[in-house]
Design a protein around this motif. Structure first.
Motif, PDB file in Angstrom:
ATOM      1  N   LEU A 124       0.796  -1.065  -0.044  1.00  0.00           N
ATOM      2  CA  LEU A 124       0.123  -0.042  -0.045  1.00  0.00           C
ATOM      3  C   LEU A 124       0.848   1.300   0.125  1.00  0.00           C
ATOM      4  O   LEU A 124       0.219   2.299  -0.005  1.00  0.00           O
ATOM      5  N   GLU A 125       2.120   1.128   0.014  1.00  0.00           N
ATOM      6  CA  GLU A 125       2.955   2.134  -0.006  1.00  0.00           C
ATOM      7  C   GLU A 125       3.143   2.758  -1.488  1.00  0.00           C
ATOM      8  O   GLU A 125       3.185   2.167  -2.379  1.00  0.00           O
ATOM      9  N   GLY A 126       3.692   3.971  -1.358  1.00  0.00           N
ATOM     10  CA  GLY A 126       3.977   4.721  -2.612  1.00  0.00           C
ATOM     11  C   GLY A 126       3.131   5.450  -3.454  1.00  0.00           C
ATOM     12  O   GLY A 126       3.206   5.672  -4.559  1.00  0.00           O
ATOM     13  N   PHE A 127       1.874   5.643  -2.705  1.00  0.00           N
ATOM     14  CA  PHE A 127       0.700   6.289  -3.597  1.00  0.00           C
ATOM     15  C   PHE A 127       0.448   7.634  -2.800  1.00  0.00           C
ATOM     16  O   PHE A 127       0.911   7.767  -1.776  1.00  0.00           O
ATOM     17  N   ASN A 128      -0.188   8.410  -3.423  1.00  0.00           N
ATOM     18  CA  ASN A 128      -0.450   9.825  -3.055  1.00  0.00           C
ATOM     19  C   ASN A 128      -0.954   9.689  -1.508  1.00  0.00           C
ATOM     20  O   ASN A 128      -0.860  10.470  -0.689  1.00  0.00           O
ATOM     21  N   ASN A 129      -2.050   8.711  -1.377  1.00  0.00           N
ATOM     22  CA  ASN A 129      -2.992   8.683  -0.082  1.00  0.00           C
ATOM     23  C   ASN A 129      -2.503   7.600   0.640  1.00  0.00           C
ATOM     24  O   ASN A 129      -3.320   7.054   1.246  1.00  0.00           O
ATOM     25  N   SER A 130      -1.202   6.786   0.556  1.00  0.00           N
ATOM     26  CA  SER A 130      -0.685   5.857   1.133  1.00  0.00           C
ATOM     27  C   SER A 130      -0.669   5.650   2.621  1.00  0.00           C
ATOM     28  O   SER A 130      -1.329   4.986   3.305  1.00  0.00           O
ATOM     29  N   GLU A 131      -0.695   7.021   3.437  1.00  0.00           N
ATOM     30  CA  GLU A 131      -0.778   7.171   4.821  1.00  0.00           C
ATOM     31  C   GLU A 131      -2.218   6.913   5.194  1.00  0.00           C
ATOM     32  O   GLU A 131      -2.392   6.019   6.185  1.00  0.00           O
ATOM     33  N   MET A 132      -2.970   7.461   4.508  1.00  0.00           N
ATOM     34  CA  MET A 132      -4.503   7.296   4.951  1.00  0.00           C
ATOM     35  C   MET A 132      -5.162   5.861   4.713  1.00  0.00           C
ATOM     36  O   MET A 132      -5.701   5.468   5.649  1.00  0.00           O
ATOM     37  N   ILE A 133      -4.638   5.311   3.664  1.00  0.00           N
ATOM     38  CA  ILE A 133      -4.936   3.827   3.524  1.00  0.00           C
ATOM     39  C   ILE A 133      -4.571   2.896   4.424  1.00  0.00           C
ATOM     40  O   ILE A 133      -4.996   2.139   4.698  1.00  0.00           O
ATOM     41  N   ILE A 134      -3.389   3.292   4.714  1.00  0.00           N
ATOM     42  CA  ILE A 134      -2.426   2.291   5.622  1.00  0.00           C
ATOM     43  C   ILE A 134      -2.968   2.327   6.966  1.00  0.00           C
ATOM     44  O   ILE A 134      -3.589   1.393   7.748  1.00  0.00           O
ATOM     45  N   ALA A 135      -3.326   3.625   7.447  1.00  0.00           N
ATOM     46  CA  ALA A 135      -3.726   3.820   8.642  1.00  0.00           C
ATOM     47  C   ALA A 135      -5.274   3.328   9.126  1.00  0.00           C
ATOM     48  O   ALA A 135      -5.672   2.538  10.064  1.00  0.00           O
ATOM     49  N   THR A 136      -6.010   3.296   7.870  1.00  0.00           N
ATOM     50  CA  THR A 136      -7.450   2.984   7.923  1.00  0.00           C
ATOM     51  C   THR A 136      -7.471   1.218   7.657  1.00  0.00           C
ATOM     52  O   THR A 136      -8.190   0.575   8.605  1.00  0.00           O
ATOM     53  N   THR A 137      -6.441   0.772   7.308  1.00  0.00           N
ATOM     54  CA  THR A 137      -6.415  -0.782   7.093  1.00  0.00           C
ATOM     55  C   THR A 137      -5.837  -1.226   8.582  1.00  0.00           C
ATOM     56  O   THR A 137      -6.291  -2.389   8.836  1.00  0.00           O
ATOM     57  N   LYS A 138      -5.017  -0.488   9.204  1.00  0.00           N
ATOM     58  CA  LYS A 138      -4.334  -0.878  10.540  1.00  0.00           C
ATOM     59  C   LYS A 138      -5.545  -1.257  11.408  1.00  0.00           C
ATOM     60  O   LYS A 138      -5.584  -1.918  12.089  1.00  0.00           O
ATOM     61  N   ARG A 139      -6.447  -0.094  11.550  1.00  0.00           N
ATOM     62  CA  ARG A 139      -7.629   0.025  12.192  1.00  0.00           C
ATOM     63  C   ARG A 139      -8.455  -1.319  11.913  1.00  0.00           C
ATOM     64  O   ARG A 139      -9.011  -2.011  12.953  1.00  0.00           O
TER      65      ARG A 139
END
Length: 325
Positions: A124-139
């Motif tokens: 999920l890394e390397g995209f414009n919104n990676s931080e948001m996507i990774i945080a939501t997936t972790k939750r």
């Protein structure tokens, strides 16, 4: 039509026409084309990296990205609600259910522990919104783990509840003879006068006086382990194994209504009052055993007596009179 250019010739004091060589003309044309191409390329790069000019496809993709961002925002709000509900369930689980059934509470760090080892979110890394996507997936992953832990905890509570229900049904909890059939509660647990030798002797149970043939009832769920007259002094007697270390004994019976190996429920008719064995008169000698030791049956009548009836029984049981066996 191209302009004609002149230059001033100081030698002749006159203007002369400028004649361009073909090679120079071609060079100028080439430089103009090259400059135009370079300017156009730089302009294209500029336009592609700004929002001044977007193609319909780019505009469509931009709208999709905004739509996904909105959906992620709504998803995170729902995740907050789920986390609140789950936290409430976990709190009740630890402080009510597990406490009631004497189970250790599940530590907070165990419920919310992350996932160590390999980076499971690398894709999920390397995209414009990676931080948001990774945080939501972790939750989502943490909530899923919490739900698995909570589900296992509820399975454990269900089993403990079933065991608790079996335990409560198994513990001897009623009087083995109905009050309306009793002549009196003759003797209790403790040191009593022996009816035959008149010596002071430990009486390991309670004696219920009643006419011969009065019904006797099982005081808890269990299995009949004995129904015979082969025990010294007891005469015809019944023993019921209740499990959890409990056993109840009913002695001096006139007859049986059960046989060895039979399963009984609390309140089932198991036999009848008599005076067999070492007995002075028709009565039931009743004992309760726990982990191989005989204990006072007075503590096991909470399922059938009122407070007044229990108080009267306690008064008679504590009298150091003569036992009937």
């Amino acid at each position: 039509m191209s302009k004609v250019k002149y230059y001033y010739d100081p030698d002749t004091l006159s203007y002369r026409k400028i004649e361009l060589k073909k090679s120079r003309r071609y060079r100028n044309i080439f430089l103009f084309i090259l400059g135009s191409a370079l300017f156009g390329f730089l302009g294209l790069i500029f336009l592609l990296n700004t929002n001044i000019l977007n193609t319909p496809r780019e505009l469509s993709l931009a709208r999709e990205v905004k739509n996904y961002e909105l959906r992620f925002e709504l998803l995170n709000r729902k995740l907050e609600q789920i986390e609140e509900v789950l936290a409430n369930i976990e709190d009740r689980d630890n402080n009510i259910y597990r406490l009631y059934f004497e189970a250790n509470p599940i530590p907070e760090e165990q419920r919310r522990a992350g996932f160590g080892g390999v980076n499971r979110y690398k894709s999920l890394e390397g995209f414009n919104n990676s931080e948001m996507i990774i945080a939501t997936t972790k939750r989502l992953d943490v909530i899923q783990k919490q739900m698995v832990i909570q589900s296992r905890s509820l399975d454990e509570i269900t089993k403990l509840a079933a065991d608790k229900e079996k335990l409560l049904a198994a513990i001897p909890a009623i009087q083995p003879v109905n009050n309306e059939n009793l002549t009196r509660m003759a003797s209790g647990y403790g040191w009593r006068s022996d009816p035959f030798t008149k010596a002071r002797k430990m009486h390991w149970g309670m004696d219920f006086t009643a006419p011969k043939g009065v019904p006797i009832y099982a005081t808890g769920d269990g299995t009949v382990s004995r129904a015979d007259n082969r025990a010294s002094g007891y005469g015809k007697h019944i023993r019921i194994e209740h499990g959890y270390g409990y056993m109840s004994l009913y002695a001096h019976l006139s007859n049986y209504n059960v046989k060895r190996g039979q399963k009984v429920k609390r309140g089932d008719l198991i036999g009848f009052i008599g005076s067999t064995g070492r007995s002075e008169a028709p009565h039931l000698h009743y004992e309760v055993w726990k982990d191989g030791d005989r204990i006072n049956p007075i503590n096991f009548y909470y399922g059938s007596l009122t407070a007044e009836e229990f108080e009267n029984m306690l008064k008679y049981a504590n009298q150091e009179n003569q036992s009937l066996d």
